[in-house]
Design an enzyme around this catalytic site. Structure first.
Site, PDB file in Angstrom:
ATOM      1  N   HIS A 148       0.408  -0.999   0.315  1.00 41.03           N
ATOM      2  CA  HIS A 148       0.331  -0.279  -0.132  1.00 41.03           C
ATOM      3  C   HIS A 148       0.775   1.608  -0.025  1.00 41.03           C
ATOM      4  CE1 HIS A 148      -3.631  -2.408   0.958  1.00 41.03           C
ATOM      5  NE2 HIS A 148      -3.951  -1.620   1.033  1.00 41.03           N
ATOM      6  N   LYS A 197      -0.980   4.757   4.874  1.00 37.54           N
ATOM      7  CA  LYS A 197      -2.373   3.677   5.398  1.00 37.54           C
ATOM      8  C   LYS A 197      -1.246   3.907   6.562  1.00 37.54           C
ATOM      9  CE  LYS A 197      -4.379  -0.645   4.702  1.00 37.54           C
ATOM     10  NZ  LYS A 197      -5.421  -0.086   5.048  1.00 37.54           N
TER      11      LYS A 197
END
Length: 283
Positions: A172, A176
């Protein structure tokens, strides 16, 4: 807070100025059966401004507010006499530190939560499911809104029957907050429904750098998390057996990929009387 349009689904978006929140607002405005009634965000200096103008859209006559409970109260009161299946919906893309409180508040006000923020603990999820059931206010906690990811998870659960060794990697963007991702955890849980143990060690392993082998679940499955700018959301499940490997991978190229799943949940969640977990429960 905008007036409710007759016949449309009233939607409140929390985390409205974030990347996912902004995509949800665009999708809601494009959907003929949905109507944005609230935009909640605590970005300094933005309260009171039209959310459409802030996002580069036309004016939507919905002002950004940091008052979640006031927004939920207004949305709930506007449809209080609409009858079953006609309630307001809150779509949440905020932060793991506030998602539990946001979800509980929505249920308390009779607004159906659709939760895209990951990071809820098992105890928090159990509590929310119990609270939702007692209030008869259905909702959905969705680790990933991509239909493609649901297909990957189903394929991984099927493959787990035939392989005793598997590891999961999720990648990601570096903004995040939680790791591993809720999607990765959900994938592991589906694979573990067989009740088998994975990755029986054949050597006495040791790590010269702690965490090198990822996080290990009680089932033996190992989960690895990568965080880098330039990534969106990606997941890989690799199975191994003597002489072969089998790899499943899903790549999200653009956040627009999530919007069909978000709108599907918005349309279906008002007919639920309990909190469900996972997009597959609504397909």
């Amino acid at each position: 807070m905008s007036d409710i349009q007759t016949g449309s689904i009233p939607v409140v978006v929390t985390g409205a100025l974030g990347r996912m929140g902004a995509e949800v607002i665009r999708a809601v405005q494009m959907a003929p059966d949905c109507h944005l009634v609230g935009a909640v965000d605590n970005t300094p200096g933005k309260e009171g401004q039209d959310v459409g103008e802030l996002l580069g859209l036309s004016a939507l006559e919905v002002a950004v507010t940091a008052d979640l409970e006031g927004c939920l109260c207004s949305a709930s009161q506007a449809v209080r006499d609409a009858g079953p299946g006609q309630g307001a919906v809150m779509v949440d893309f905020t932060h793991p530190s506030v998602v539990y409180a946001n979800t509980r508040a929505a249920i308390a006000y009779g607004v159906h939560p659709v939760i895209g923020t990951t990071g809820l603990s098992p105890a928090q999820l159990d509590d929310l499911q119990s609270f939702s059931d007692k209030a008869s206010v259905g909702g959905a906690v969705i680790p990933n809104f991509s239909v493609g990811m649901v297909l990957l998870q189903q394929a991984a659960a099927a493959a787990a029957r035939f392989y005793d060794h598997a590891e999961l990697t999720e990648l990601h963007h570096n903004r995040k907050a939680d790791a591993p991702s809720g999607t990765c955890i959900k994938t592991a849980e589906l694979m573990e429904e067989l009740g088998k143990q994975f990755n029986e060690s054949e050597v006495d392993e040791h790590e010269s750098l702690a965490g090198s082998r990822g996080g290990q679940r009680p089932s033996g499955l190992r989960l690895h998390s990568l965080r880098l700018p330039g990534l969106v959301a990606h997941q890989e499940v690799m199975f191994g057996s003597p002489g072969e490997t089998y790899t499943l991978r899903h790549d999200t190229i653009d956040r627009a990929a999530y919007m069909p799943g978000v709108l599907l949940c918005v349309r279906k969640v008002r007919h639920l009387q309990a909190l469900v977990y996972g997009l597959e429960r609504l397909l």
